[in-house]
Design an enzyme around this catalytic site. Structure first.
Site, PDB file in Angstrom:
ATOM      1  N   CYS A  23       0.816  -1.224   0.000  1.00 47.45           N
ATOM      2  CA  CYS A  23       0.000   0.000   0.000  1.00 47.45           C
ATOM      3  C   CYS A  23       0.848   1.273   0.000  1.00 47.45           C
ATOM      4  CB  CYS A  23      -0.897   0.050   1.232  1.00 47.45           C
ATOM      5  SG  CYS A  23      -1.852  -1.421   1.535  1.00 47.45           S
TER       6      CYS A  23
HETATM    7  O1  KQY Z   1      -4.253   1.089   0.898  1.00 47.38           O
HETATM    8  C1  KQY Z   1      -4.406   1.109   2.081  1.00 47.38           C
HETATM    9  N1  KQY Z   1      -4.453   0.014   2.736  1.00 47.38           N
HETATM   10  C2  KQY Z   1      -4.528   2.428   2.762  1.00 47.38           C
HETATM   11  C3  KQY Z   1      -5.357   2.454   3.965  1.00 47.38           C
HETATM   12  C4  KQY Z   1      -5.469   3.856   4.496  1.00 47.38           C
HETATM   13  C5  KQY Z   1      -5.962   3.933   5.825  1.00 47.38           C
HETATM   14  C6  KQY Z   1      -6.029   5.307   6.375  1.00 47.38           C
HETATM   15  N2  KQY Z   1      -5.925   5.228   7.787  1.00 47.38           N
END
Ligand code: KQY
Length: 366
Positions: free
Chosen positions: A355
């Protein structure tokens, strides 16, 4: 940088698989104190470890705010480029461009971004700086861009094999906070035209409690064409069991764009990871409300790894299953070095190594 009004499919461009050669990787330095505990001190160390590992085999650029620029420059290896760029948070996978190539040239796609659900179930407000990043990055890399700012999509919600197949989840792409006025067929058409794929495999769900509405990149990833890893548990009492079992059934009963059956490697999850009271105490509030509560289960999965040119950078959690996950990736990626990174501090932010990274494919003339 030009905005291109056609589609990658019409122009002969496509999104390559992550395991195809890369030119480089984009990351963003973390700092917001309602995402990262204790002002992000430990998260920054984990991001630096990830950037250092990836930059052994490809060019890494880290975007940092004006406030964090000096810190980023000091902590990151010299071979990593640091550029000052504003953002709301640090999820390069989701709002850096998705890159496409025709084998000679690189172009970017700017999807619309609304913090994983906008005013319906988004995770923060505002998100305008994140939403501008794809365009700024296309400028930085001097590449032309397809502007799809009215179609909401995050990079973590799609995986491709580079040979015509895309995997995604219904829980995310059909969620009410993204493109509520589009049908499943219309959403498929966007994926076909802009990723230039023939077949979309729809998994129902992702990882239990994943606040992105269950991005695919936490549950399932291609390791080569027609071969995936799938986050798994043998514990039937765990809510993850049914979610993973349904994904397995879908994958076992489909073929990819080239008509091949898909080989599935089960990747056992760590034991449920929950946030402690002390970690929660280190998080700032958002609109006067806590962003996490003590005991909350985090969406921990080993599938959230990044495939670099000569390495696979993977999360570990100090769990007995860490070794199994390392062994599986060692077997599946025999030519790459496996870099395990203790990733609890990234997980607390709501995602993991995949991510926070976005690969830039190698276009052949570079
Ligand atoms: O891609 C992702 N897992 C991002 C998650 C963002 C969370 C914001 N607290």
């Amino acid at each position: 940088m030009k905005i291109i009004n056609s589609t990658p499919r019409a122009d002969g461009f496509h999104m390559p698989a992550e395991f195809a050669p890369h030119y480089g990787c984009i990351m963003i330095f973390p700092e917001r104190a309602d995402s990262w505990q204790y002002g992000g001190y430990a998260a920054r160390r984990a991001f630096v470890e990830v950037a250092a590992a990836i930059s052994e085999s490809e060019k890494v650029t880290v975007c940092a705010s004006e406030k964090q620029y000096e810190n980023a420059r000091r902590l990151l290896p010299e071979r990593v480029r640091v550029v000052e760029m504003s953002s709301n948070d640090a999820w390069a996978r989701d709002y850096a461009p998705t890159f496409v190539t025709d084998g000679k040239t690189l172009r970017g796609i700017n999807w619309g971004f609304n913090a994983w659900g906008g005013l319906v179930d988004g995770l923060y407000f505002p998100w305008d700086l994140d939403d501008k990043m794809a365009r700024k990055l296309c400028d930085l890399y001097e590449i032309d861009m397809y502007d799809l700012c009215n179609f909401i999509l995050e990079g973590g919600s799609i995986h491709v094999d580079g040979e015509g197949t895309c995997i995604t989840t219904e829980a995310c792409l059909l969620s009410k906070g993204r493109n509520p006025n589009l049908t499943k067929e219309e959403i498929e058409n966007y994926l076909r035209e802009f990723l230039n794929v023939e077949k979309i495999i729809w998994l129902k769900n992702g990882i239990f409690g994943d606040e992105t509405n269950e991005h695919v990149d936490n549950i399932c990833a291609f390791v080569k064409p027609a071969e995936v890893v799938l986050a798994w548990t043998e514990d039937r009492a765990d809510p993850q069991y049914e979610l993973s079992r349904a994904c397995l059934e879908t994958l076992e009963n489909t073929t990819d764009a080239r008509g091949r059956r898909i080989k599935v490697h089960k990747m056992l999850c760590p034991k449920p990871v929950t946030i402690t009271a002390e970690e929660c105490a280190g998080l700032d509030t958002m609109n006067f409300a806590p962003t996490r509560t003590a005991g909350e289960r985090l969406a921990a999965s080993y599938v959230n790894f990044y495939i670099a040119n000569n390495a696979v950078v993977m999360p570990i959690f100090n769990d007995p299953n860490d070794d199994l996950a390392v062994d599986l990736l060692t077997k599946l990626f025999p030519t790459r070095k496996i870099f395990p990174v203790y990733a609890r501090d990234i997980l607390i932010g709501g995602g993991n190594i995949h991510c926070i990274t976005q690969q830039i494919p190698l276009a052949k003339n570079e």
